[in-house]
Scaffold this motif. Structure first.
Motif, PDB file in Angstrom:
ATOM      1  N   ASP A  61    -109.922 -28.895  62.987  1.00  0.00           N
ATOM      2  CA  ASP A  61    -110.379 -30.284  63.041  1.00  0.00           C
ATOM      3  C   ASP A  61    -111.720 -30.415  63.777  1.00  0.00           C
ATOM      4  OD1 ASP A  61    -110.160 -32.958  62.402  1.00  0.00           O
ATOM      5  OD2 ASP A  61    -108.963 -33.465  64.176  1.00  0.00           O
ATOM      6  N   GLY A  62    -112.639 -29.502  63.481  1.00  0.00           N
ATOM      7  CA  GLY A  62    -113.993 -29.600  64.011  1.00  0.00           C
ATOM      8  C   GLY A  62    -114.202 -29.117  65.424  1.00  0.00           C
ATOM      9  N   ARG A  63    -113.175 -28.507  66.020  1.00  0.00           N
ATOM     10  CA  ARG A  63    -113.316 -27.982  67.380  1.00  0.00           C
ATOM     11  C   ARG A  63    -112.598 -26.640  67.496  1.00  0.00           C
ATOM     12  NH1 ARG A  63    -111.841 -32.616  71.722  1.00  0.00           N
ATOM     13  NH2 ARG A  63    -110.047 -32.945  70.347  1.00  0.00           N
ATOM     14  N   LEU A  64    -113.003 -25.870  68.515  1.00  0.00           N
ATOM     15  CA  LEU A  64    -112.338 -24.615  68.824  1.00  0.00           C
ATOM     16  C   LEU A  64    -111.228 -24.891  69.831  1.00  0.00           C
ATOM     17  CD1 LEU A  64    -112.585 -21.451  68.364  1.00  0.00           C
ATOM     18  CD2 LEU A  64    -113.611 -21.432  70.654  1.00  0.00           C
ATOM     19  N   TRP A  65    -110.000 -24.545  69.456  1.00  0.00           N
ATOM     20  CA  TRP A  65    -108.858 -24.685  70.351  1.00  0.00           C
ATOM     21  C   TRP A  65    -108.564 -23.332  70.979  1.00  0.00           C
ATOM     22  CZ3 TRP A  65    -104.913 -28.948  69.954  1.00  0.00           C
ATOM     23  CH2 TRP A  65    -105.422 -30.061  69.277  1.00  0.00           C
ATOM     24  N   VAL A  66    -108.256 -23.347  72.268  1.00  0.00           N
ATOM     25  CA  VAL A  66    -108.060 -22.107  73.025  1.00  0.00           C
ATOM     26  C   VAL A  66    -106.866 -22.270  73.956  1.00  0.00           C
ATOM     27  CG1 VAL A  66    -109.076 -20.506  74.707  1.00  0.00           C
ATOM     28  CG2 VAL A  66    -110.528 -21.537  72.955  1.00  0.00           C
ATOM     29  N   CYS A  67    -106.032 -21.237  74.018  1.00  0.00           N
ATOM     30  CA  CYS A  67    -104.958 -21.181  75.011  1.00  0.00           C
ATOM     31  C   CYS A  67    -105.534 -20.601  76.295  1.00  0.00           C
ATOM     32  CB  CYS A  67    -103.811 -20.306  74.510  1.00  0.00           C
ATOM     33  SG  CYS A  67    -102.948 -20.971  73.073  1.00  0.00           S
ATOM     34  N   ASN A  68    -105.500 -21.374  77.358  1.00  0.00           N
ATOM     35  CA  ASN A  68    -106.061 -20.947  78.638  1.00  0.00           C
ATOM     36  C   ASN A  68    -104.941 -20.329  79.482  1.00  0.00           C
ATOM     37  OD1 ASN A  68    -107.892 -20.556  80.701  1.00  0.00           O
ATOM     38  ND2 ASN A  68    -107.845 -22.685  81.403  1.00  0.00           N
ATOM     39  N   TRP A  69    -104.666 -19.049  79.193  1.00  0.00           N
ATOM     40  CA  TRP A  69    -103.550 -18.361  79.843  1.00  0.00           C
ATOM     41  C   TRP A  69    -103.660 -18.432  81.366  1.00  0.00           C
ATOM     42  CZ3 TRP A  69    -102.147 -13.112  77.091  1.00  0.00           C
ATOM     43  CH2 TRP A  69    -101.664 -13.393  75.808  1.00  0.00           C
ATOM     44  N   GLY A  70    -102.498 -18.569  81.978  1.00  0.00           N
ATOM     45  CA  GLY A  70    -102.427 -18.661  83.431  1.00  0.00           C
ATOM     46  C   GLY A  70    -102.408 -20.089  83.929  1.00  0.00           C
ATOM     47  N   THR A  71    -102.708 -21.042  83.043  1.00  0.00           N
ATOM     48  CA  THR A  71    -102.746 -22.444  83.444  1.00  0.00           C
ATOM     49  C   THR A  71    -101.761 -23.313  82.674  1.00  0.00           C
ATOM     50  OG1 THR A  71    -104.411 -23.117  81.809  1.00  0.00           O
ATOM     51  CG2 THR A  71    -105.225 -22.162  83.876  1.00  0.00           C
ATOM     52  N   GLY A  72    -101.257 -22.831  81.546  1.00  0.00           N
ATOM     53  CA  GLY A  72    -100.409 -23.639  80.683  1.00  0.00           C
ATOM     54  C   GLY A  72    -101.175 -24.616  79.822  1.00  0.00           C
ATOM     55  N   GLU A  73    -102.513 -24.580  79.882  1.00  0.00           N
ATOM     56  CA  GLU A  73    -103.330 -25.527  79.134  1.00  0.00           C
ATOM     57  C   GLU A  73    -103.669 -25.013  77.741  1.00  0.00           C
ATOM     58  OE1 GLU A  73    -105.893 -27.280  82.952  1.00  0.00           O
ATOM     59  OE2 GLU A  73    -106.808 -25.880  81.517  1.00  0.00           O
ATOM     60  N   ILE A  74    -103.772 -25.944  76.814  1.00  0.00           N
ATOM     61  CA  ILE A  74    -104.397 -25.710  75.515  1.00  0.00           C
ATOM     62  C   ILE A  74    -105.593 -26.650  75.463  1.00  0.00           C
ATOM     63  CG2 ILE A  74    -104.139 -25.867  73.016  1.00  0.00           C
ATOM     64  CD1 ILE A  74    -101.112 -25.355  73.473  1.00  0.00           C
ATOM     65  N   ILE A  75    -106.781 -26.094  75.312  1.00  0.00           N
ATOM     66  CA  ILE A  75    -107.991 -26.901  75.360  1.00  0.00           C
ATOM     67  C   ILE A  75    -108.685 -26.894  74.005  1.00  0.00           C
ATOM     68  CG2 ILE A  75    -108.292 -26.405  77.814  1.00  0.00           C
ATOM     69  CD1 ILE A  75    -110.643 -24.568  77.021  1.00  0.00           C
ATOM     70  N   VAL A 107     -96.778 -19.849  81.138  1.00  0.00           N
ATOM     71  CA  VAL A 107     -97.949 -19.334  81.849  1.00  0.00           C
ATOM     72  C   VAL A 107     -98.676 -18.340  80.967  1.00  0.00           C
ATOM     73  CG1 VAL A 107     -98.768 -18.148  83.916  1.00  0.00           C
ATOM     74  CG2 VAL A 107     -96.845 -19.737  84.074  1.00  0.00           C
ATOM     75  N   LEU A 108     -97.961 -17.343  80.471  1.00  0.00           N
ATOM     76  CA  LEU A 108     -98.464 -16.390  79.478  1.00  0.00           C
ATOM     77  C   LEU A 108     -97.291 -15.515  79.048  1.00  0.00           C
ATOM     78  CD1 LEU A 108     -98.900 -13.269  80.869  1.00  0.00           C
ATOM     79  CD2 LEU A 108    -100.699 -14.532  82.024  1.00  0.00           C
ATOM     80  N   PRO A 109     -97.354 -14.992  77.828  1.00  0.00           N
ATOM     81  CA  PRO A 109     -98.301 -15.331  76.769  1.00  0.00           C
ATOM     82  C   PRO A 109     -97.864 -16.588  76.023  1.00  0.00           C
ATOM     83  CG  PRO A 109     -96.803 -13.634  76.001  1.00  0.00           C
ATOM     84  CD  PRO A 109     -96.419 -13.912  77.423  1.00  0.00           C
ATOM     85  N   TYR A 110     -98.836 -17.283  75.466  1.00  0.00           N
ATOM     86  CA  TYR A 110     -98.542 -18.348  74.507  1.00  0.00           C
ATOM     87  C   TYR A 110     -99.694 -18.418  73.510  1.00  0.00           C
ATOM     88  CZ  TYR A 110    -101.315 -21.346  77.744  1.00  0.00           C
ATOM     89  OH  TYR A 110    -102.283 -21.884  78.571  1.00  0.00           O
ATOM     90  N   SER A 111     -99.368 -18.829  72.295  1.00  0.00           N
ATOM     91  CA  SER A 111    -100.344 -18.834  71.212  1.00  0.00           C
ATOM     92  C   SER A 111    -100.061 -20.013  70.296  1.00  0.00           C
ATOM     93  CB  SER A 111    -100.305 -17.514  70.435  1.00  0.00           C
ATOM     94  OG  SER A 111     -98.999 -17.259  69.944  1.00  0.00           O
ATOM     95  N   ILE A 112    -101.042 -20.340  69.435  1.00  0.00           N
ATOM     96  CA  ILE A 112    -100.945 -21.573  68.646  1.00  0.00           C
ATOM     97  C   ILE A 112    -101.396 -21.371  67.207  1.00  0.00           C
ATOM     98  CG2 ILE A 112    -101.216 -23.147  70.601  1.00  0.00           C
ATOM     99  CD1 ILE A 112    -104.191 -23.426  69.818  1.00  0.00           C
TER     100      ILE A 112
END
Length: 288
Positions: free
Chosen positions: A26-40, A57-62
């Motif tokens: 959807d026009g942006r790069l999505w990234v899993c920020n391992w160690g933080t629980g964030e998806i940005i 925390v890790l690993p996680y992927s989308i």
């Protein structure tokens, strides 16, 4: 023969922990920020936004289902989660019955078949990872193993015709391909490319080449089937994954971070970056 290396990649985003599982969506790069629980999500100007916080925390992927719903592999918990329209996360499939080992990467093909890798038997003494597996979650929710004995299962990609799955076997220094049957099963396992390195995250381009990220060698490499090296992009830190996106999907995005060993992956160090550089051919297939 290897071509001359291109100019250095630019820094798109700085200050991440460990960026993994990059996806162009959807026009942006999505990234899993391992160690933080964030998806940005990161736009073309480097502006980042936290889209979701997950209980991992890790690993996680989308990746995404064809209808646009986000899927998240919560690796240590053995769960494949799905984000609903109200933002809530529900269990799409439970993977714990197939393995008690952590799950790693995901790719959803153009038909909606979901492939998740990792798991497998316990590692040998002194090792962090045992042989991994690939499981298929079909569109009707059934889960079954479709490959085993993967030497540290990492990035996966599916060709645009939905007929071939390629996986990075990091500990075997190779990319391995499978034929995909109409029911999603995998067969005809073969070496796609033997590599002088340790492939992590991968993506495909329109000329049939694969880009792979390599943590210990601190670079991202473009190879054709058979292993001929076409291009190398170097960095000053480990390269964990890559994805083609941006305008026309012709920007190679690389997630990179300083590697201090598995025991320090959840430290407070924020050496993670997203790098970007123009690529010779646009991205195709899945993910992305």
């Amino acid at each position: 023969m290897q071509n001359q290396s291109p100019p250095a990649a630019r820094v798109v985003v700085d200050g991440l922990a460990f960026g993994e599982s990059p996806r162009w969506h959807d026009g942006r790069l999505w990234v899993c920020n391992w160690g933080t629980g964030e998806i940005i999500a990161v736009d073309a100007h480097g502006n980042s936004e936290v889209m979701l916080r997950v209980p991992a925390v890790l690993p996680y992927s989308i990746d995404w289902l064809p209808d646009g719903r986000l899927l998240v592999v919560s690796g240590r918990e053995g769960l494949l989660l799905r984000q609903e329209a109200d933002g809530s996360l529900v269990t799409h499939a439970a993977l714990r019955g197939l393995s008690k080992r952590p799950w790693n990467e995901i790719v959803v093909d153009g038909r909606g078949n979901i492939y998740v890798n990792g798991g497998g038997p316990a590692p040998a003494a002194g090792q962090h990872f045992g042989p991994g597996t690939i499981v298929l979650v079909t569109r009707d929710g059934k889960v079954r193993q479709v490959a085993d004995a993967i030497a540290f299962a990492n990035g996966m990609a599916v060709t645009p015709d939905n007929k071939t799955l390629i996986i990075a076997e990091s500990h075997a220094n190779r990319l391995t391909a499978f034929d995909i049957a109409s029911d999603g099963s995998l067969s005809n396992r073969r070496i796609w490319a033997d590599l002088d390195g340790y492939p992590d995250g991968i993506c495909l381009d329109a000329e049939g080449a694969v880009w792979y990220a390599d943590v210990p060698n601190k670079h991202c490499v473009r190879v054709r089937e058979g292993g001929d090296v076409l291009q190398t992009v170097t960095a000053d830190r480990g390269c964990f994954a890559c994805m083609l996106g941006g305008a026309g999907r012709k920007t190679l995005f690389i997630t990179a971070a300083e590697w201090r060993g598995f025991e320090h992956m959840t430290s407070d160090a924020r050496t993670g970056q997203v790098l970007g550089i123009e690529a010779p051919a646009p991205g195709v297939g899945w993910p992305g």
